[in-house]
Design an enzyme around this catalytic site. Structure first.
Site, PDB file in Angstrom:
ATOM      1  N   ASN A 187      61.474  65.251  39.296  1.00 45.45           N
ATOM      2  CA  ASN A 187      61.340  64.564  40.330  1.00 45.45           C
ATOM      3  C   ASN A 187      62.513  63.716  40.761  1.00 45.45           C
ATOM      4  OD1 ASN A 187      58.831  65.795  41.521  1.00 45.45           O
ATOM      5  ND2 ASN A 187      57.718  64.477  40.021  1.00 45.45           N
ATOM      6  N   CYS A 188      62.579  63.174  41.653  1.00 44.60           N
ATOM      7  CA  CYS A 188      63.541  61.993  42.060  1.00 44.60           C
ATOM      8  C   CYS A 188      63.639  60.933  41.007  1.00 44.60           C
ATOM      9  CB  CYS A 188      63.457  61.641  43.502  1.00 44.60           C
ATOM     10  SG  CYS A 188      64.834  60.201  43.971  1.00 44.60           S
ATOM     11  N   PRO A 189      64.728  60.758  40.322  1.00 43.28           N
ATOM     12  CA  PRO A 189      66.139  61.066  40.776  1.00 43.28           C
ATOM     13  C   PRO A 189      66.728  62.152  39.922  1.00 43.28           C
ATOM     14  CG  PRO A 189      66.102  59.163  39.293  1.00 43.28           C
ATOM     15  CD  PRO A 189      64.633  59.601  39.567  1.00 43.28           C
TER      16      PRO A 189
END
Length: 75
Positions: free
Chosen positions: A13-15
């Site tokens: 997942n981000c980042p």
């Protein structure tokens, strides 16, 4: 399209997809292409913003099933 390097960020997942792409691009030469495969839906807008901020060109984006393909050209 001649891809010079590909990274798999599925499940991240981000980042993390952006950070991994940034690290990969730093080791590449100007004009080379990096393909990033991600499953994070936010990666579509994240890579658009990343390209604008860094000056790397977002050459291609594509959704294939539940995967998002991003191709960046190193500035």
């Amino acid at each position: 399209m001649q891809i010079d390097q590909e990274i798999d960020t599925r499940g991240m997942n981000c980042p993390l997809p952006i950070l991994k792409a940034k690290k990969a691009l730093s080791g590449m030469e100007s004009g080379q292409l990096l393909k990033v495969v991600a499953t994070d839906t936010g990666s579509l807008r994240d890579f658009q913003a990343f390209a604008k901020q860094t000056g790397n060109e977002l050459v291609h984006q594509e959704t294939v099933g539940e995967e998002f393909i991003h191709v960046l050209r190193r500035r």
